[in-house]
Design an enzyme around this catalytic site. Structure first.
Site, PDB file in Angstrom:
ATOM      1  N   HIS A 428       0.958  -1.255  -0.069  1.00 35.75           N
ATOM      2  CA  HIS A 428      -0.015   0.034  -0.083  1.00 35.75           C
ATOM      3  C   HIS A 428       0.886   1.324  -0.139  1.00 35.75           C
ATOM      4  O   HIS A 428       0.419   2.263  -0.701  1.00 35.75           O
ATOM      5  CB  HIS A 428      -1.113  -0.087   1.148  1.00 35.75           C
ATOM      6  CG  HIS A 428      -1.479   1.232   1.399  1.00 35.75           C
ATOM      7  ND1 HIS A 428      -1.161   2.275   2.205  1.00 35.75           N
ATOM      8  CD2 HIS A 428      -2.727   1.719   1.035  1.00 35.75           C
ATOM      9  CE1 HIS A 428      -2.155   3.524   2.275  1.00 35.75           C
ATOM     10  NE2 HIS A 428      -3.021   2.987   1.375  1.00 35.75           N
ATOM     11  N   ARG A 594      24.516 -10.042 -27.624  1.00 35.67           N
ATOM     12  CA  ARG A 594      26.080 -10.712 -27.918  1.00 35.67           C
ATOM     13  C   ARG A 594      26.397 -11.629 -26.766  1.00 35.67           C
ATOM     14  O   ARG A 594      26.038 -11.321 -25.558  1.00 35.67           O
ATOM     15  CB  ARG A 594      26.813  -9.409 -27.721  1.00 35.67           C
ATOM     16  CG  ARG A 594      28.311  -9.819 -27.957  1.00 35.67           C
ATOM     17  CD  ARG A 594      29.271  -8.511 -27.697  1.00 35.67           C
ATOM     18  NE  ARG A 594      29.564  -8.181 -26.532  1.00 35.67           N
ATOM     19  CZ  ARG A 594      30.124  -6.990 -26.021  1.00 35.67           C
ATOM     20  NH1 ARG A 594      30.609  -6.124 -27.021  1.00 35.67           N
ATOM     21  NH2 ARG A 594      30.248  -6.757 -24.771  1.00 35.67           N
ATOM     22  N   CYS A 767      27.313  -0.839 -33.248  1.00 40.41           N
ATOM     23  CA  CYS A 767      27.119  -1.064 -31.953  1.00 40.41           C
ATOM     24  C   CYS A 767      28.254  -0.377 -31.065  1.00 40.41           C
ATOM     25  O   CYS A 767      28.051  -0.621 -29.761  1.00 40.41           O
ATOM     26  CB  CYS A 767      26.461  -2.468 -31.290  1.00 40.41           C
ATOM     27  SG  CYS A 767      27.813  -3.477 -31.473  1.00 40.41           S
TER      28      CYS A 767
END
Length: 814
Positions: A428, A594, A767
């Protein structure tokens, strides 16, 4: 004369629909809606009945207490904590001790008897939950404002719980919340849900969101759970287990659990035989703390139900679940949904704006926990351990406590940040802090010991799921991106992603997928153990009896993997979930993963690495990448990586994953790697699998035509290509001034490999770091005709704008 529905004191769940909120409140209306429409779709909902809002009004009138309540609230000041506490307590006492009207009391008794008969029991145990008529509105959850009473058995106990529920409409937090939201105290009425108890005290329970609570990523189900009754998870008194399930491939029949975290689950709430104290908190047995409170099959079932519920309502949902452990009524050992309400935070956010908080400096890290939200807050620490001291809290301070009790909402809303020892991201306190837009760091375990009154701190939730409390007031900025202003480009603008916990957030940035997902980041953070140490665990365990060094290694492995008897499965599952989370975030766009590219000096730092790694004078150009994968000493570890990828693609259904081989020096090496992958069942071309190679060694460029015969695509690694083209060690500061991706030799190599890839109809992207750091290098790549660029997330938007401008100059259409 029979009463109309609007006048009835009791309505059963099968009589209710979602439009009945004015009659029975949000909780009951939702339970009725699901009971009527979704049980036929396999969703299990415990039966029950509603004591209506009409019954509450009947109590106020018949007992003559309305004027007394108004008098008690006269002069209310919700900003004066003591004033609020005094008036709230007086109103609750007025209602709590009012006599229930005789007809209402009789009807509650009769309905309870009927519910007991339907369940085949005498005096069946029930949950008694408050259901306010202003609950679960689009812009206000009202979650946790009223009380819930569990394991209520017998008519007298039920009537007592009903009186307490009616009184809880005036908890301090509910009074304050209504005042803030502009609701009159007599414009909101209380209904009560009387629902069959699910005996989760001997099983498990928890909370589900049909959306990621932090990023707002809409395609994941977020499930939390702990042992015992669910109030410990809802209240935040326990650090629960967590799971993420990807909805799109779940609907295709796959098993896409893309995240799993073992919570500490220190305590649990269980039944007692004392009617005056029907539940109690006990310590969770150590063996249970070390195991997940739900199986994968149960998690997937809950996720399926969540999707059914979300699709029915047409909105994101906040759901509570429980498992029936003892089988007090038909359905022994079954899962149940006990509540469902609309999610109220992300549904209100502007969809076309991304706001990113960025910390500009870092200092000493004082405390770590789970981040709620993605903001940064700072100020003076005020440690509040009991409700007796909440009046001492001042606006702008950082609230530090064991757990943020819902009664403390009046001070939560004036805090600059909230830090707790306990709690999970669906408790909560977390829900309310999100709704208030205040950063919270929860489940730190030690915040109240480390942080002291008066300390100046910065609480950052901008680091991913790991919330960090830094010493001092640190500078930060807020970056805002309006998505409507981002143009399309022909060149795909992809992203470099390594940390799975950040993937859902990063996927919200305009992109065309992931051009580089580094496995080593996942292995470091999720696993932290050398794969060969896991494969050889039994052997190490035997040696540990006589070797202190190995004994220490085995102890670290045990601590990290105690939920996994099979150590190989630990590696495969953890790696698969890390990759899966990234793949899910960007689905269906390509995600190029990769395979591991640790150097020996990096592998050796993993637990057990010292037993398996040689010492090299220059690891940067040593035993790394492809040369490891087919080597007989390391191939078994590489096969585990391949099994993880296969699980992601085949079992999770995330076929957008493309594998990429780093540091492949020769064409022959490439062929050997493809053969090793096939031994693990990961076959190039099967189920659409593509295998790329990193173009980062000059031999990749010189013999690009040969590599094109083996691989489906190339990705230029500009960092290593620059290093090897210029003949320098990029880790050496002595030659750092020479290192420059914009060097003409490097650019010629880049253009050459692009040309060959195009001639052989192979995909080619980049990249490396260069396009992120140098806009002129990015425009050079456009001129060369590169297919894609993969960039650091913080440079994606700026580079995309630059690329769009360059393409327009060159007459390239998106």
């Amino acid at each position: 004369m029979s009463k109309s529905r609007e006048e009835k004191n009791i309505l059963w769940f099968d009589e209710l629909r979602i439009e009945d909120v004015p009659l029975v409140g949000g909780k009951n209306a939702s339970l009725g809606e699901m009971y009527h429409h979704l049980t036929s779709k396999g969703v299990k909902i415990p039966n029950g009945f509603a004591v209506t809002a009409s019954a509450y009004r009947h109590l106020l009138r018949d007992a003559g207490i309305e004027d007394a309540i108004k008098d008690a609230l006269a002069g209310l000041d919700t900003h004066d904590i003591r004033n609020l506490q005094k008036r709230g307590r007086k109103v609750r006492e007025i209602i709590r001790y009012a006599k229930l009207p005789a007809d209402l009391e009789q009807e509650i008794r009769k309905a309870y008897q009927e519910l007991s008969e339907k369940s085949g029991q005498v005096d069946v145990d029930v949950a008694v939950r408050s259901s306010a008529t202003a609950e679960d509105l689009p812009d206000a959850s009202f979650a946790g404002q009223q009380e819930t009473y569990l394991n209520i058995r017998g008519e007298e106990s039920l009537l007592d719980a009903c009186r307490s529920c009616f009184a809880s409409l005036f908890t301090d937090r509910a009074i304050s919340y209504r005042q803030d939201k502009g609701f009159g105290h007599f414009d909101v009425y209380l209904s009560i849900a009387v629902q069959l108890m699910i005996r989760s005290d001997s099983a498990s329970s928890g909370v589900i969101f049909s959306i990621d609570t932090e990023s707002g990523f809409e395609r994941a189900v977020f499930i939390t759970g702990a042992y015992g009754l669910g109030e410990t998870v809802v209240q935040g008194s326990v650090n629960p287990d967590e799971w993420y399930v990807f909805k799109p491939t779940l609907k295709l029949g796959k098993r896409p659990i893309v995240g799993k975290r073992l919570g500490s689950k220190e305590i649990m709430m269980v039944y007692t035989s004392d009617s005056r104290r029907p539940v109690k908190i006990v310590d969770t047995p150590d063996s249970m703390r070390k195991t997940f409170c739900a199986t994968d099959d149960e998690v997937l079932k809950l996720a399926e139900w969540t999707v059914i519920i979300e699709d029915h309502y047409g909105k994101h949902m906040d759901i509570e679940w429980a498992k029936n452990g003892d089988g007090d009524y038909e359905g022994d050992g079954e899962l149940y949904i006990v509540q469902a309400r609309p999610e109220t935070v992300h549904s209100q956010k502007a969809a076309n704006i991304i706001e990113t908080y960025v910390l500009k400096e870092r200092s000493k890290e004082l405390v770590h926990g789970q981040a709620v939200g993605a903001k940064i807050g700072q100020g003076e620490v005020n440690v509040i351990k009991t409700s007796a001291r909440i009046h001492e809290f001042k606006k702008g301070q950082v609230l530090v406590t064991d757990m943020t009790d819902p009664d403390w909402e009046p001070i939560m809303k004036i805090a600059s940040a909230i830090i707790t020892n306990r709690g999970g991201r669906t408790c909560h306190a977390a829900i309310v802090s999100r709704e208030l837009g205040i950063p919270a760091i929860i489940g730190t375990e030690n915040a109240t010991k480390i942080l002291k009154d008066g300390m100046k701190v910065t609480a950052s939730c901008a680091e991913g799921q790991d919330g960090i409390v830094f010493d001092g007031i640190l500078p930060f900025e807020i970056d805002t991106v309006e998505l409507d202003n981002i143009p399309e480009t022909r060149t795909k603008i992809m992203m470099n992603v390594g940390i799975p916990e950040k993937a859902f957030d990063q996927a919200l940035i305009p992109n065309d997928g992931v051009g580089l997902a580094r496995e080593e980041f996942i292995i470091n953070s999720y696993i932290g153990i050398h794969p060969l140490a896991l494969l050889n665990y039994k052997e190490l365990k035997e040696k540990a009896e006589s070797d202190p060094e190995i004994r220490e290694i085995v102890a670290k492995i045990d601590a990290k993997t105690n939920a996994y008897p099979d150590k190989e499965e630990f590696f495969i599952e953890q790696l698969a979930m890390g990759i899966g989370r990234i793949a899910a975030a960007f689905y269906p766009n390509d995600v190029v993963v990769r395979m591991s590219d640790f150097k020996t000096n990096e592998y050796i730092n993993l637990v057990g690495g010292i037993l398996y790694e040689p010492t090299e004078s220059n690891p940067m150009i040593g035993w790394r990448g492809a040369s490891r994968y087919y080597d007989e000493t390391y191939a078994p570890a590489y096969i585990m990586e391949c099994k993880a990828i296969k699980r992601v693609r085949d079992e999770m259904g995330l076929t957008n994953v493309i594998t990429m081989i780093p540091f492949c020096r020769t064409v022959e090496e490439g062929k050997k790697v493809i053969e090793t992958m096939a031994k693990a069942g990961l076959k190039q071309g099967e189920n659409g699998l593509e295998v790329y190679v990193m173009a980062e060694v000059p031999s990749n460029v010189i013999q690009a035509d040969g590599f094109a015969e083996v691989f489906d695509g190339f990705s230029i690694g500009s960092n290593d290509l620059t290093q090897l083209a210029l003949g320098l060690d990029r880790d050496s500061e002595l030659v750092a001034h020479i290192y420059d991706e914009r060097n003409e030799s490097v650019k010629r190599l880049v253009k050459s490999v692009i040309d060959v890839a195009k001639a052989h109809n192979r995909k080619i992207g980049i990249c490396g770091q260069a396009p992120s750091d140098f806009p002129e290098f990015a425009t050079f790549l456009v001129e060369c005709g590169i297919d894609s660029m993969s960039l650091n997330p913080d440079t994606v938007v700026k580079t995309k704008l630059d690329i769009a401008k360059k393409e327009q100059e060159l007459g390239i259409k998106p």
